[in-house]
Design an enzyme around this catalytic site. Structure first.
Site, short mmCIF file in Angstrom:
data_model
loop_
_atom_site.label_atom_id
_atom_site.label_comp_id
_atom_site.label_asym_id
_atom_site.label_seq_id
_atom_site.Cartn_x
_atom_site.Cartn_y
_atom_site.Cartn_z
N GLY A 31 8.00 3.16 2.58
CA GLY A 31 8.52 4.06 3.59
C GLY A 31 10.00 3.88 3.80
O GLY A 31 10.69 3.20 3.03
N GLY A 32 10.51 4.48 4.88
CA GLY A 32 11.93 4.44 5.15
C GLY A 32 12.46 3.04 5.42
O GLY A 32 13.64 2.78 5.24
N ILE A 57 0.81 -1.21 0.00
CA ILE A 57 0.00 0.00 0.00
C ILE A 57 0.85 1.27 0.00
O ILE A 57 0.36 2.35 -0.32
CB ILE A 57 -0.97 0.04 1.20
N ALA A 58 2.13 1.18 0.36
CA ALA A 58 3.00 2.36 0.36
C ALA A 58 4.43 1.91 0.56
O ALA A 58 4.70 0.76 0.90
CB ALA A 58 2.58 3.33 1.47
N ASP A 113 10.59 11.15 13.94
CA ASP A 113 10.53 11.39 12.49
C ASP A 113 9.15 11.90 12.06
O ASP A 113 8.54 11.35 11.15
CB ASP A 113 10.89 10.10 11.74
N LYS A 157 4.65 -3.56 8.67
CA LYS A 157 5.75 -2.64 8.35
C LYS A 157 7.04 -3.25 8.87
O LYS A 157 7.09 -3.77 9.98
CB LYS A 157 5.51 -1.28 9.02
N GLY A 208 11.17 0.30 3.93
CA GLY A 208 10.75 -0.57 2.85
C GLY A 208 9.25 -0.52 2.63
O GLY A 208 8.56 0.41 3.05
N TRP A 209 8.74 -1.55 1.98
CA TRP A 209 7.33 -1.58 1.62
C TRP A 209 6.45 -1.82 2.85
O TRP A 209 6.83 -2.51 3.77
CB TRP A 209 7.07 -2.67 0.58
#
Length: 837
Positions: free
Chosen positions: A250-251, A247-248, A369, A271, A253-254
């Site tokens: 990020g820092g 779905i996205a 972050d 995640k 990985g997927w």
């Protein structure tokens, strides 16, 4: 299919890569050379006794070395040049017999990577310093930067909880997104968004017409990168979570959507965890981050579980359907062309985030972050969705996540702290609320001048809040989330009042109410000295709101019972207090200022500062003493500093405006207007604004300010008398109009004054009207006046003289002083109508 030539690996090569260890096929391998290397399964790193398992050493984490000539081993990276692939030949392939060059982490001839360490581990001698993107910075944390040097406290409610904007501003709803629609049909990371997670260098880019690799090693720091999904639809993770797709990205990985087959097929998100290259590291990471499952807050995504799959670890969290703030901003740009969100909407988001941060900080955690990508609005609720960078405040050695443009500048040296967390909120507010070009480059750790940003120029308090939140010195930032939310709420009230004209007042959590309106009483205004009497600085100092007493002081209850005493009596009571606590000494310092004993007050403030260093109230009272002494030019910068410290409070603005009335009247007017527009409880701001407007010759604006004083105020009569005086007092006959004279009479009648108070003002109105009639009759005013009345008398010479004479004689009859009586009689005789007898 060919057998993989990596020692210890039993995989086969397909499409140029091993299906087990992932290493590229060796070009023209030399069996003799291969045999000269370490025994199968042994790690080839110098000094390491580990063995190769699944292509990586189970001790140092290094990948298995590709076959190379024994006489020409690849030397380790040079500590003096961490970005060089090889100290002897920075761009040459180190594989035996290969003449290729390293491009994008791989040899352009044989396809082998350089000798590297495991993903996430900098090469020997690498500094691991500044970074770009959502990577992490290794650092030795030196402790929190919270010093209390700018303590402000917080007790004012920011409004009704449970809805965005604290019930003050309406934020557009974002519909809940069906999870099934969130799965990407073709999960790819665009090449222009591929960066090394460790050093921020671009990776995976196209060269010479060839598409960039989705997996490889950073040419600068040799950290492995991969933009290929590790999980596929149908995979069952942890024996419980069925993967539906990506779905996205990020820092770490997927990010995957999955169904929890053990709990009613609920939607969950998977995640990746950091540094999970082997079982021991994975177990440690899972155990170390288990505390995240205890985080429970309505503005923070819920962590359900930590699981392992295929040598990797994953956080399992709830699915939050909606849109990230980054998406909301981009959608607004596409739909309207506006490059930013309305300031009120951005602040509403900031207040919700601060609620979540306040909770995390109370648990001893920092988010690290924060950025608009990491928070989602669903319906009317905001949720932090990415806890991958959360760490404990007392964690000295953990990886630190951050994003350039948002991360505080001291992170690399001092590590994260509460103030660095709040820094990220300030930066995110800036990105959301105005077109912030260069926020990752030119303005990476600063804000552009307010004069160059219309939003900041229009809302100075918002500008000051952002500059405090993102100050380079951590000690000068906000020190806790509640403190920042308190000031941000006050700024929000200002912003909304400026935009829609509606007030949303609330009592301050730091100051009491305004004590008086300096120099203004109805009796003083009836005395014809001035339209609006000039305020004495001592009067202004005494009239300002008083900072609240700390409820934790043992004498707080005792002090609450003294508020109604006169200064002299209060000084005696404080001197005889049962306990000479810091709050008692602070109260005594205030009373000494009111009594004009400024040196004694400063000595008391010095003693208070020694016991409670960093309390902003010490600075407030020092500035107050300077103002009361009649030195407004010296007091102005002191109050200006307090305004920067407390941008959401009215009191510092009001005090600064008093200081600037003569030296910078336009600035004073802007401050008075801001305070008055936001909260009509500060009547002094209305009279101050009227004074400045009147001094500038703008009687209409001065009258408008006075007319805005509500009829429920105890100063309403004074404001109306001042407005009436502004129409007639000190004006030449040619400057006033018949309409203004009539309105002045109407004001007087509406006040319902009686006796001398009524007649003194009536005489003043009749005098101005008579002068106007005579001026008009002389021809200077355009000829004989036509129509109009004042206090029921026609605007004609004889009727006005009759009424003015009667008013003077009425004043004479009530006069108790002989000279006053004689003066009124003389005035009556002077204005009586002319007759032939």
């Amino acid at each position: 299919m060919n057998q993989c030539t990596v020692p210890g690996c039993g995989g086969t090569v397909e499409d140029g890569y091993c299906v087990v260890c992932g290493m590229a096929a060796t070009a023209n391998p030399d069996p003799a050379a291969a045999g000269a290397g370490p025994a199968p399964g042994a790690c080839s790193e110098p000094g390491c006794s580990g063995t190769i398992a699944d292509g990586y050493c189970d001790v140092c984490g290094s990948p298995a070395a590709a076959p190379a000539a024994a006489a020409s081993p690849a030397p380790p990276p040079s500590s003096s040049s961490p970005s060089s692939p090889s100290p002897s030949s920075p761009s040459r392939c180190t594989q035996s017999g290969c003449t290729g060059a390293i491009v994008d982490g791989y040899c352009d001839v044989c396809g082998m990577p350089p000798s590297v360490r495991s993903a996430g581990t900098p090469a020997s001698g690498s500094s691991g310093g500044a970074h770009t993107g959502s990577g992490y910075t290794g650092s030795g944390r030196t402790g929190s930067t919270r010093t209390g040097s700018t303590r402000t406290g917080s007790s004012r409610s920011s409004g009704r909880r449970g809805m965005l904007g604290a019930g003050l501003v309406e934020v557009p709803r974002v519909p809940y997104r069906d999870p099934s629609t969130a799965v990407l049909s073709d999960p790819q990371v665009a090449e222009n968004r591929r960066y090394c997670s460790n050093c921020g260098e671009p990776v995976g880019r196209s060269r010479d017409g060839r598409p960039g690799r989705t997996e490889g090693f950073c040419a600068k720091c040799r950290t492995a990168f991969s933009f290929t999904p590790k999980l596929a639809a149908g995979d069952l993770v942890g024996g419980q979570y069925e993967v539906l797709g990506c779905i996205a990205h990020g820092g770490l990985g997927w990010i995957y959507l999955a169904l929890d087959r053990n709990v009613n097929d609920r939607w969950v998100v998977l995640k990746g965890l950091l540094d999970t290259g082997d079982a021991d590291a994975l177990a440690a990471a899972t155990a170390e981050r288990a505390y995240l499952a205890e985080v429970e807050h309505p503005n923070i995504v819920k962590i359900y579980n930590f699981v392992q799959h295929g040598g990797a670890g994953y956080i399992v969290m709830e699915y939050v359907g909606g849109a990230s703030l980054k998406d909301i901003l981009q959608q607004r740009r596409s739909a309207t062309g506006e490059q930013s969100l309305p300031v009120g909407q951005a602040i509403a988001y900031g207040l919700e985030v601060l609620q979540a941060f306040g909770y995390l900080h109370a648990q001893g955690l920092v988010y690290c972050d924060f950025k608009p990508d990491n928070v989602i609005q669903s319906e009317e609720q905001l949720r932090l969705i990415d806890l991958g960078g959360v760490r404990r405040l007392d964690d000295q050695d953990g990886a630190i996540y951050g994003t350039v443009g948002y991360q505080a500048p001291e992170i690399a040296d001092a590590g994260p702290s509460i103030s660095s967390d709040l820094y990220t909120v300030g930066r995110a507010l800036a990105v959301l609320s105005f077109p912030f070009k260069g926020y990752t480059s030119t303005w990476a750790d600063s804000l552009p001048p307010a004069a160059d940003v219309p939003v900041l120029a229009r809302f100075p308090s918002y500008d000051r809040l952002l500059r405090r939140a993102t100050h380079k010195d951590p000690a000068r930032r906000f020190q806790d989330a509640a403190e920042m939310a308190e000031q941000l709420t006050g700024v929000l009230r200002e912003v909304l009042a400026a935009e829609d004209g509606e007030q949303r007042p609330a009592p301050s959590g730091l100051f009491g109410p305004e004590r008086s309106v300096p120099g203004i009483t109805t009796e003083r205004l009836i005395d014809r000295a001035d339209v609006l009497p000039r305020v004495l600085r001592a009067e202004a100092a005494v009239s300002l709101p008083v900072p609240l007493v700390s409820g934790g002081d043992p004498a707080a209850g005792f002090l609450a019972g003294l508020t109604a005493l006169e200064p002299a009596r209060m000084a005696g009571a404080l001197a005889a207090a049962p306990q000479q606590t810091p709050e008692v000494r602070l109260a005594l310092a205030r009373v000494r200022i009111e009594l004009g004993a400024y040196d004694e007050a400063r000595a008391l403030l010095d003693a208070f500062d020694a016991e409670a260093p960093g309390d902003w109230r010490t600075a407030w009272y020092r500035a107050l003493a300077t103002l009361a002494e009649g030195r407004p030019d010296e007091a102005a910068p002191l109050f200006d500093d307090l305004y920067a410290l407390l941008p959401g409070e009215a009191a510092p603005k009001l005090a600064l405006a008093y200081c600037l009335e003569l030296s910078a009247p336009r600035d004073a007017a802007a401050l008075y207007e801001t305070v008055w527009r936001t909260d009509r409880q500060y009547i002094g701001a209305a009279f101050g604004l009227a004074r400045v407007r009147l001094d500038a010759g703008d009687r209409a604006a001065a009258t408008a300010a006075l007319d805005s004083v509500p009829s429920t105020s105890i100063h309403f009569h004074a404001a109306q008398v001042a407005a009436m005086a502004a129409a007639v007092r000190g004006r030449s006959p040619g400057d006033v109009t018949a309409a203004e004279l009539g309105r002045a009479g109407e004001r007087l009648e509406a006040l319902g004054l009686e006796g001398d108070r009524h007649d003194r003002l009536a005489a003043e109105v009749f005098e101005a009207a008579l002068d106007w009639v005579e001026h008009a009759a002389s021809g200077a005013g355009g000829g004989r006046p036509q129509g109009g009345t004042v206090l029921g008398a026609p605007l004609l010479d004889a009727p006005l003289r009759v009424r003015l004479e009667a008013t003077y004689r009425s004043l004479a009859r009530r006069a108790t002083d002989r000279e006053d009586r004689r003066w009124f009689v003389d005035c009556a005789n002077a204005v009586r109508p002319r007759t032939l007898l």
